[in-house]
Design a protein around this motif. Structure first.
Motif, PDB file in Angstrom:
ATOM      1  N   VAL B 465      67.414  34.821 -22.337  1.00 29.64           N
ATOM      2  CA  VAL B 465      66.099  35.064 -22.449  1.00 29.64           C
ATOM      3  C   VAL B 465      65.522  35.471 -20.985  1.00 29.64           C
ATOM      4  N   ALA B 466      66.077  34.584 -19.990  1.00 32.63           N
ATOM      5  CA  ALA B 466      65.645  35.039 -18.613  1.00 32.63           C
ATOM      6  C   ALA B 466      66.144  36.257 -18.312  1.00 32.63           C
ATOM      7  N   GLY B 467      67.565  36.676 -18.738  1.00 27.71           N
ATOM      8  CA  GLY B 467      68.139  38.094 -18.358  1.00 27.71           C
ATOM      9  C   GLY B 467      67.089  39.062 -18.833  1.00 27.71           C
ATOM     10  N   SER B 468      66.610  39.040 -20.271  1.00 27.00           N
ATOM     11  CA  SER B 468      65.636  39.996 -20.808  1.00 27.00           C
ATOM     12  C   SER B 468      64.207  40.089 -20.298  1.00 27.00           C
ATOM     13  N   ILE B 469      63.783  39.056 -19.636  1.00 29.78           N
ATOM     14  CA  ILE B 469      62.403  38.972 -19.108  1.00 29.78           C
ATOM     15  C   ILE B 469      62.375  39.341 -17.636  1.00 29.78           C
ATOM     16  N   GLY B 470      63.428  38.916 -16.658  1.00 30.97           N
ATOM     17  CA  GLY B 470      63.257  39.114 -15.266  1.00 30.97           C
ATOM     18  C   GLY B 470      64.071  40.434 -14.899  1.00 30.97           C
ATOM     19  N   GLN B 471      63.837  40.810 -13.718  1.00 30.56           N
ATOM     20  CA  GLN B 471      64.596  41.692 -13.097  1.00 30.56           C
ATOM     21  C   GLN B 471      65.580  41.314 -12.127  1.00 30.56           C
ATOM     22  N   THR B 473      67.855  39.383 -12.808  1.00 32.99           N
ATOM     23  CA  THR B 473      68.483  38.203 -13.438  1.00 32.99           C
ATOM     24  C   THR B 473      69.847  38.625 -14.095  1.00 32.99           C
ATOM     25  N   PRO B 474      70.822  37.374 -14.005  1.00 30.97           N
ATOM     26  CA  PRO B 474      72.255  37.608 -14.611  1.00 30.97           C
ATOM     27  C   PRO B 474      71.911  37.846 -16.130  1.00 30.97           C
ATOM     28  N   SER B 475      72.690  38.659 -16.486  1.00 31.67           N
ATOM     29  CA  SER B 475      72.863  38.640 -18.093  1.00 31.67           C
ATOM     30  C   SER B 475      74.121  38.116 -18.476  1.00 31.67           C
ATOM     31  N   VAL B 476      73.863  37.862 -20.028  1.00 32.78           N
ATOM     32  CA  VAL B 476      74.882  37.220 -20.487  1.00 32.78           C
ATOM     33  C   VAL B 476      75.824  37.896 -21.749  1.00 32.78           C
ATOM     34  N   PRO B 477      77.075  37.914 -21.443  1.00 32.76           N
ATOM     35  CA  PRO B 477      77.762  38.914 -22.011  1.00 32.76           C
ATOM     36  C   PRO B 477      78.127  37.975 -23.359  1.00 32.76           C
ATOM     37  N   ASP B 478      78.807  38.975 -24.370  1.00 34.49           N
ATOM     38  CA  ASP B 478      79.311  38.453 -25.832  1.00 34.49           C
ATOM     39  C   ASP B 478      78.317  37.611 -26.556  1.00 34.49           C
ATOM     40  N   LEU B 479      76.967  38.108 -26.590  1.00 35.84           N
ATOM     41  CA  LEU B 479      76.144  37.190 -27.460  1.00 35.84           C
ATOM     42  C   LEU B 479      76.320  37.922 -28.907  1.00 35.84           C
ATOM     43  N   SER B 480      76.147  36.897 -29.857  1.00 39.02           N
ATOM     44  CA  SER B 480      76.113  37.531 -31.056  1.00 39.02           C
ATOM     45  C   SER B 480      74.886  38.336 -31.497  1.00 39.02           C
ATOM     46  N   PRO B 481      75.090  39.192 -32.767  1.00 39.21           N
ATOM     47  CA  PRO B 481      73.745  39.895 -32.945  1.00 39.21           C
ATOM     48  C   PRO B 481      72.636  38.819 -32.979  1.00 39.21           C
ATOM     49  N   GLU B 482      72.866  37.924 -33.971  1.00 44.12           N
ATOM     50  CA  GLU B 482      71.787  37.025 -34.343  1.00 44.12           C
ATOM     51  C   GLU B 482      71.173  36.424 -33.098  1.00 44.12           C
ATOM     52  N   VAL B 483      71.924  36.055 -32.005  1.00 44.46           N
ATOM     53  CA  VAL B 483      71.441  34.942 -30.810  1.00 44.46           C
ATOM     54  C   VAL B 483      70.808  36.382 -30.005  1.00 44.46           C
ATOM     55  N   LYS B 484      71.260  37.521 -30.188  1.00 47.46           N
ATOM     56  CA  LYS B 484      70.306  38.638 -29.303  1.00 47.46           C
ATOM     57  C   LYS B 484      69.163  38.944 -29.780  1.00 47.46           C
ATOM     58  N   ASP B 485      68.940  38.818 -31.005  1.00 46.47           N
ATOM     59  CA  ASP B 485      67.787  39.066 -31.795  1.00 46.47           C
ATOM     60  C   ASP B 485      66.939  38.054 -31.511  1.00 46.47           C
ATOM     61  N   THR B 487      67.099  36.033 -28.833  1.00 48.12           N
ATOM     62  CA  THR B 487      66.583  36.045 -27.606  1.00 48.12           C
ATOM     63  C   THR B 487      65.566  37.132 -27.419  1.00 48.12           C
ATOM     64  N   GLN B 488      65.469  38.193 -27.942  1.00 48.54           N
ATOM     65  CA  GLN B 488      64.428  38.890 -27.943  1.00 48.54           C
ATOM     66  C   GLN B 488      63.064  38.680 -28.367  1.00 48.54           C
ATOM     67  N   ARG B 489      63.069  37.809 -29.399  1.00 49.21           N
ATOM     68  CA  ARG B 489      62.067  37.125 -29.885  1.00 49.21           C
ATOM     69  C   ARG B 489      61.269  36.428 -28.882  1.00 49.21           C
ATOM     70  N   ILE B 490      62.305  35.462 -28.437  1.00 44.45           N
ATOM     71  CA  ILE B 490      61.725  34.419 -27.548  1.00 44.45           C
ATOM     72  C   ILE B 490      61.232  35.250 -26.242  1.00 44.45           C
ATOM     73  N   ALA B 491      61.909  36.091 -25.749  1.00 48.58           N
ATOM     74  CA  ALA B 491      61.437  36.892 -24.580  1.00 48.58           C
ATOM     75  C   ALA B 491      60.148  37.433 -24.734  1.00 48.58           C
ATOM     76  N   GLU B 492      60.147  38.018 -26.027  1.00 44.39           N
ATOM     77  CA  GLU B 492      58.733  38.762 -26.202  1.00 44.39           C
ATOM     78  C   GLU B 492      57.492  37.766 -26.365  1.00 44.39           C
ATOM     79  N   ALA B 493      57.756  36.817 -27.125  1.00 46.43           N
ATOM     80  CA  ALA B 493      56.701  35.633 -27.385  1.00 46.43           C
ATOM     81  C   ALA B 493      56.298  35.277 -25.769  1.00 46.43           C
ATOM     82  N   LEU B 494      57.218  34.794 -25.047  1.00 48.15           N
ATOM     83  CA  LEU B 494      56.813  34.305 -23.909  1.00 48.15           C
ATOM     84  C   LEU B 494      56.023  35.229 -22.865  1.00 48.15           C
TER      85      LEU B 494
END
Ligand SMILES: Cc1cc2nc3c(=O)[nH]c(=O)nc-3n(C[C@H](O)[C@H](O)[C@H](O)COP(=O)(O)O)c2cc1C
Ligand code: SF4
Ligand code: SF4
Ligand code: SF4
Ligand code: FES
Lengths: 434, 919
Positions: B465-471, B473-485, B487-494
């Motif tokens: 989530v931090a990775g998709s919000i900030g510039q 920020t470290p990114s996380v490899p090997d996330l499942s599609p559901e967790v990626k999804d 992540t997006q929803r949380i990042a967007e809401a925040l």
């Protein structure tokens, strides 16, 4: 005399099918929507017709619709709700319509829905109206099959769905906001206003709640225009009205008559006057939450604007007649017991006040009342006023009591002075029959 | 601001309010029932009626409900209007129709809002002369008594319990004058915040059952401010005592912390103070003989014996405590010297705490108060089980999810206080709340999205989530599609929110979740948001202890093991909750002398050679620092019997006794009163410098007087002891605070920590709080809500946490054992309260159903689990929210010694009846 609402109803009590309904012009006006009658045109038509709500309040239907947010930004979905609760004692006009001509309600709802751009409708029906439920269910199914419901109206993009909901059965469910709560599956307690249902209603969305009889008028207004509609009536309020009478009259029943017909006409010409051996003392003009009218008021036109507020209001126009063989105190006691039981229990004056009133009246009947009890009754009629209680139930409950105290004061006094009910000794036949 | 005219006088008010709140804020008495400052208006009771006039020409006016009338500019009302007064008196008369008038035998009597309002309206004589309706009462469990006949149908209880606190098992049934407020059937009220019903109900329907067991009238209580010791949030409470028994805890309003509400652990957990397991006498083991039990000893002798041992010690280690006050910890640190002072917590906890401190001290994002949490418009919780670890914060989040829908309410021009309308408009819409954890509770039903996973995976979600919000920020490899999804929803809401809040906890032992939470908050900050961060800590003073600093527990163990020291002082700490039993045994047995200072017996006190009885919170003065970094003062409520003293005082006496004879006293030995303790604390660590500002010092006086802890009506001062003496003994002297143990003293406006109980003439119930606020619901007048010790100095994050754990991999034989907190059961002190004890569940082991199948365990079966040398009997819960490959162990008293997280081979460690028989 034209009777647009009821002229086709079968006298034998059978229902009218879709085929019959269409044959007499039913659903015809939907074509006008297809050929370009816009929602706001329909709203204007109803406003011009001067249609007033038949649920008892007489609010201008067009005005009510005008508060609904319209346009692309308006919240979605919006709802139109038919109030078929009809638990007002003595009132049976909506039942007559729904049993006799169920498609009229379906069509009225489609039109009302179109006028406010509501895509979903609910009919909130009194639980005991089994026959109405059955006939409406059939009619709705027929209308779906015929494509009036559930399919976009040609040329409009407007699609309307209609559901029937049978009430679990409380008088308060007829109050439009309690009705909305009940539809949502919540306790049937009224909601605070503002916001009005037109902006925040069912599930928080814009909603118009309209009495069943009101909705029946709409197809006719669309078909025949507002001028015609005005001409139906004898007064400034447009249209006809179903008037009814119960009580000891020669010929109790209902009649569709021009708005503004007087009580005397209904009583004497249509109901054939009082039953043999009894005399008229007063009547409740429209359900039990209206004030008594007596002999001196019988020539007032019965409509929404001719009855001075200090005398009362029309209500549902289904009258209950009080005769001289019936104790007015016992009569009112019966009403107040009903109100006390039907109080939703939300606000203090109604919840605690009405049972107290009923017990006080009981004291009169049992010969234990004092003059202080009379002032306690008056105190309640003063305090249980509109705005003091949360909804209209308690003020409605005070209307017959307050007017009874005015017109039948001597009878109350006699209960005190003779320590009992002067009527009860005469014969059991005079027990209250409401 | 707006001007309203009340009885022809102008008042300046906030136009966002309703007329009732505006009037109360100006000290104008308008009676009310159904309105509540935290729950808004619904217009049910009709008690608050006033006359409203259209303009100055309008003479007749009309009655309106002040709680439903906005205080817009120019509003003209009369409270004194004869008709309005008569109507309000009538409302009381109606309420009295069915009320039983049993004040003399009612627990609410003397602090009853109904009594107050009755007097306020001057209703006297009830003219109703018929039968009253009666109801059957219900048994609602160990916390609450139910007496339905007293109900005045204000609907507050259901509005509080269901709408505010998310409870489901209390409702209103029936209608007309027979509405019933209760459960569908008898049974314990489930909701963790049920105790607030006692204060929310304006009459004696819901009353405190624990109080009932040792009842006294409110005016007979001796009371003072307390800080709840049962979790890290530091809710403010008022503790009341009479005749040496702590009688009850009530909520104490603090606008920044708990507001109007407590949790049940905090309200009903107080009876550890009255526990039969209290240590009341100094105890010394004769002749240092470990085979003999300790014997009660006179205090001077006990001190002398302990001092003698300390003087002769080869080295002393002092073990501090996260449940002892700052002052007590500082006293110990001073006595043993800072280099021999160890934080009495396990190493993992110590490290997590120091990370958290670093995050606050070096990062740009401030910590969140509970009040901030309520105001948040998007929340992301990583790992913490708030309902069980920091209950009041969960209650705050139930309010935060209304923030976003409130914007729509504003658009509809519905005032926010108009609760009736707000509920209808909002319906089931909820603002964003994302809960990631490993144990499902009912609280999860309020979440936008939930994610049940092992702590490492929760951390990965956070980092993502931090990775998709900030510039940057470290990114996380090997996330499942559901967790990626997700992540997006949380990042967007925040990022859509204005005041997002990120919460994590320490319980799972995961450093990574804490770092991930910081990354998320910092990334939001980088994007120009005003985020807040909150960490749930293990105990009431964990933050204070961390700020003070100290050595590692294992180093203390090593010092004894290696013979560098031979004497141990344990301050308010059960070491068996901190480390494996074998290590603690070795530590305590190797030490020559073990001095323990504590209030309640536990496994560690059993090892004491010298045991000194310490005062509990309500018996002492002290300072706790809550998880937000807010330092708050609690005051002694009563003088305990026996030899009981504040820990810092014992340590000070030990200091004096060990100082060289004739030598000058320094450090703790020189402390004479609590002010000395506070001064020493302020210099003990830089972060503690402002401790002195938390509350008035002992020398504080008003008009030269102290502030009484007893009410003006405190009764029985002489008669209570008349069988012993006719003379009234002088009250105990309090050298440590501006408070006195008397009825006499200054009465008038006070700095908030000194208010003993909220009371004003005509306002005897807890609702007297109104009269202490300038704006009803707002801060108290002269509120001292504690001092926030850590505020961010950095304007941007200096860097990101980059250690991203690998995805959690279930293994064939090992399960990751995770601790499952329990609101009733996981707190050492409250567990000692009988009412809480009744609510503690049986110890259980939670497994994912697929793991249950793998282990051939059935739901609800009983197993014996051998862990770290001890066998625990556990009930198996098969729970789909338990992540595969993990096992949850409920933290109830029976299993309090297990260190977790830990890897366990359940195939081996579990003994079932079946296996036993096979063996
Ligand atoms: C206690 C109470 C009961 C009511 N019962 C009914 C009812 O049974 N049917 C009805 O149409 N309106 C009833 N009303 C009026 C409704 O609230 C509402 O005004 C009406 O349905 C609006 O429809 P109209 O504008 O078409 O008259 C009741 C009102 C009150 C206060
Ligand atoms: S007046 Fe009050 S108690 Fe009576 S029905 Fe209306 S809301 Fe309910
Ligand atoms: S139980 Fe108490 S809070 Fe609930 S409605 Fe009755 S008086 Fe009000
Ligand atoms: S939330 Fe924590 S501090 Fe607050 S009352 Fe409950 S246990 Fe005490
Ligand atoms: S407080 Fe205003 S109606 Fe109850």
């Amino acid at each position: 005399m034209e009777r647009p609402l009821t002229q086709h109803i079968h006298p034998d009590g059978t229902t009218r099918t879709l085929r019959e309904y269409v044959k007499t012009g039913g659903y015809r006006c939907l074509q006008r929507l297809s050929s370009g009658l816009a929602p706001k045109d329909l709203q204007r038509l109803v406003t011009d017709a001067g249609l007033r709500g038949r649920g008892g309040g007489g609010f201008l239907t067009g005005t009510k619709w005008s508060f609904v947010p319209m346009g692309a930004d308006a919240p979605k979905p919006k709802y139109i709700v038919a109030n078929g609760d009809e638990m007002e004692p003595g009132t049976f006009k909506d039942r007559v319509l729904m049993e006799g001509d169920p498609h009229g309600l379906v069509e009225g709802m489609i039109l009302a829905g179109y006028a406010i751009d509501a895509e979903v409708g609910y009919i909130f029906l009194r639980g005991e109206y089994h026959l109405s439920a059955q006939r409406l269910t059939e009619a709705i199914a027929e209308a779906y099959a015929a494509g009036y419901l559930g399919t976009p109206l040609p040329g409009t993009g407007f699609r309307f769905d209609l559901h029937l909901h049978a009430s679990a059965g409380r008088y308060i469910c007829g109050e439009e906001t309690a009705l909305i709560n009940a539809l949502e599956g919540k306790r049937a307690v009224p909601r605070a206003k503002p916001p009005f249902p037109q902006t925040v209603g069912l599930w928080g969305k814009p909603t118009v709640v309209q009495n069943v009889e009101t909705l029946y008028n709409i197809p006719h207004i669309v078909n025949q225009g507002s001028d015609w509609y005005h001409r139906l009536s004898r007064t400034q309020d447009g249209g006809t009205k179903i008037y009814g009478i119960s009580g000891r009259v020669a010929n109790p029943g209902w009649w569709e008559l021009p708005l503004g017909t007087t009580a005397r006409e209904v009583l004497e010409q249509h109901a054939g006057g009082m039953a043999d051996g009894v005399c008229f003392r007063g009547l409740l003009p429209g359900g039990i939450s209206t004030a008594f009218m007596t002999e001196e008021h019988l020539d007032l036109p019965l409509d929404f604007s001719s009855i001075p507020p200090e005398i009362g209001r029309l209500g549902t126009a289904t009258m209950i007649v009080l005769d001289d063989h019936t104790c007015p105190v016992g009569f009112v006691l019966n009403l107040e017991k009903f109100f006390a039981r039907e109080s939703c229990g939300w606000c203090t004056p109604c919840r605690e006040g009405l049972p107290w009133v009923a017990k006080l009246l009981m004291s009169f009947e049992e010969g234990r009342a004092t003059s202080e009890d009379l002032s306690l009754l008056k105190m309640h009629t003063k305090w249980l006023a509109p705005g003091h209680t949360f909804c209209g139930l308690a003020p409605g409950a005070m209307a017959p009591l307050q007017s009874a105290l005015k017109y039948f004061h001597d009878d109350f006094e006699r209960h005190i002075s003779t320590r009992g009910c002067p009527w009860s000794k005469k014969s059991s036949q005079q027990k209250v029959l409401v | 601001m707006a001007t309203i005219i009340v009885d022809n006088k102008s008042y300046t008010v906030d136009e966002q309010q309703n007329v009732l709140a505006a009037c109360l804020g100006h000290g104008l008495n308008v009676p009310y029932f159904c309105w509540h400052p935290a729950m808004g208006s619904v217009g049910a009771c009709r008690q608050c009626a006033v006359k409203q006039f259209k303009d100055d020409r309008d003479q007749s006016g009309r009655l309106v409900m002040s709680c439903m009338t906005p205080a817009t500019n120019g509003t003209r009302i009369s409270i004194d209007d004869p008709e309005a007064k008569a109507f309000r008196a009538s409302v009381i008369e109606w309420l009295m129709v069915n009320h039983p008038h049993d004040c003399p035998v009612c627990d609410e009597g003397g602090e009853c809002h109904l009594q107050d309002m009755t007097v306020m309206t001057r209703h006297v004589y009830r003219r109703y002369r018929y039968q009253k309706r009666t109801h059957r009462n219900q048994a609602l469990g160990p916390f609450i008594r139910h007496e339905m006949n007293r109900c005045i149908q204000c609907y507050r209880c259901v509005r509080y319990y269901r709408d505010y606190a998310g409870g489901r098992d209390l409702n209103v049934f029936g209608s007309h004058d027979a509405v019933y407020f209760g459960r569908e059937q008898d049974g314990t009220l489930e909701n963790e915040f049920s105790g607030n019903l006692v204060e929310v109900c304006p009459t004696g329907v819901f009353t405190d059952k624990t109080f009932f067991h040792h009842y006294t009238r409110k005016w007979d209580l001796q009371a003072a401010q307390s800080i709840c010791p049962h979790c890290s949030l530091g809710c403010n409470t008022t503790a009341g005592e009479r005749s040496g028994t702590l009688r009850r805890i009530t909520n104490r309003f603090n606008s920044q912390v708990n507001g109007y509400f407590l949790c049940d652990r905090g309200r009903f957990g107080y009876e550890y103070v009255n526990s039969p397991h209290r240590i009341k006498r100094a105890v010394v083991r004769p002749d240092c003989d470990r085979t003999k039990p300790g014997q009660p000893e006179e205090v001077p002798q006990a001190i002398e014996i302990a001092a003698d041992r300390l003087r002769r010690a080869r080295g002393v280690v002092g073990l501090g405590s996260p449940r002892a006050s700052l002052e007590a910890n500082v006293a110990l640190r001073s006595l043993v010297d800072p280099q021999h002072f160890y934080q009495g917590v396990d190493e993992q906890e110590r490290q997590l705490l120091s990370t958290i401190l670093k995050i606050f001290q070096t990062g740009p994002v401030p910590s969140a108060s509970i009040h901030d949490a309520e105001q948040s418009d998007a929340v992301f919780v990583l790992g913490a089980d708030l309902l069980n670890e920091a209950p009041r914060l969960a209650l705050a989040l139930l309010q935060s999810i209304r923030q976003e829908p409130m914007e729509q309410v504003d658009e509809l021009k519905i005032p926010r206080w108009d609760e009736a309308a707000v509920r209808n408009a909002v319906q089931n819409r909820r603002g964003p709340l994302f809960l990631a954890g490993y144990q499902r509770t009912w609280f999860h039903e309020y979440a936008t999205d939930t994610y049940f996973a092992a702590p490492d995976d929760i951390a990965r979600l956070g980092f993502a989530v931090a990775g998709s919000i900030g510039q940057g920020t470290p990114s996380v490899p090997d996330l499942s599609p559901e967790v990626k999804d997700l992540t997006q929803r949380i990042a967007e809401a925040l990022t859509h929110a204005q005041r997002p809040l990120i919460i994590a906890g320490t319980k799972s032992g995961s450093q990574a979740t804490i770092e991930a939470a910081a990354n998320v908050a910092w990334a939001l900050h980088q994007q120009g948001k005003q985020p807040r961060l909150s960490f749930v800590l293990p105990e009431c003073n964990s933050a204070g202890l961390a700020l003070l600093g100290g050595g590692r527990l294992n180093d203390a163990f090593d010092a004894i093991r290696q013979g560098k020291a031979d004497t141990v002082i344990v301050l308010e700490n059960d070491l068996y909750r901190r480390a494996e039993a074998a290590n603690v045994d070795a530590f305590l047995e190797t030490a020559q002398t073990v001095v323990v200072i504590d209030s309640v017996e536990h496994r560690t006190t059993a090892h004491a050679d010298v045991l000194l009885p310490s005062a509990t919170g309500p018996e002492s003065d002290g300072t706790f620092v809550n998880q937000e970094g807010r330092a708050q003062r609690f005051y002694q409520v009563f003088v305990p019997d026996g030899d009981v003293k504040e820990s810092w005082r014992w340590l000070s006496e030990l200091g004096r006794a060990t100082s060289q004879e004739g030598g000058s006293e320094s450090g703790v030995a020189a402390w004479r009163n609590f002010d000395d303790a506070v001064s020493a604390t302020a210099t003990a660590a830089p972060a503690l410098a402002r401790i002195g500002e938390v509350a008035p010092s002992a020398s504080f006086r008003l008009v030269g007087q102290k502030v009484p802890r007893q009410s003006e009506r405190y009764s029985g001062r002489t008669s209570l002891i008349s069988h012993l003496t006719m003379h009234e003994p002088p009250p105990p002297v309090d050298h440590d605070s501006p408070l006195g143990f008397t009825m006499e003293g200054y009465r008038g406006p006070l700095p908030s920590p000194l208010i003993s109980q909220f009371w004003a003439p005509g306002w005897n119930s807890i609702q007297a709080v109104n009269t202490y606020q300038d704006e009803v619901g707002g801060p108290l007048r002269d509120e001292m809500p504690g001092v926030r010790l850590i505020e961010p100095v950095a304007t941007k994050a200096s860097g990101w946490f980059t250690t991203i754990p690998r995805a959690f991999q279930p293994t064939a034989h090992q399960w990751l054992l995770l601790p499952l907190s329990a609101v009733f059961g996981s707190d050492e002190l409250s567990n000692r309260s009988p009412a809480i004890a009744e609510r503690i569940g049986k110890p259980f082991l939670s497994l994912h159903p697929s793991d249950g199948a793998r282990l051939t365990l059935e739901d609800h079966s009983t197993v014996d689990l051998v862990l770290q040398g001890t066998t625990y009997r556990l009930v198996v819960h098969l729970d789909p929210s338990t992540p595969v490959g993990t096992a949850g162990l409920s933290l109830v008293p029976e299993v309090s010694g297990v260190s977790m997280p830990a890897w366990v081979d359940l195939l081996k460690a579990i003994q079932t009846e079946h296996k036993r028989r096979a063996a």
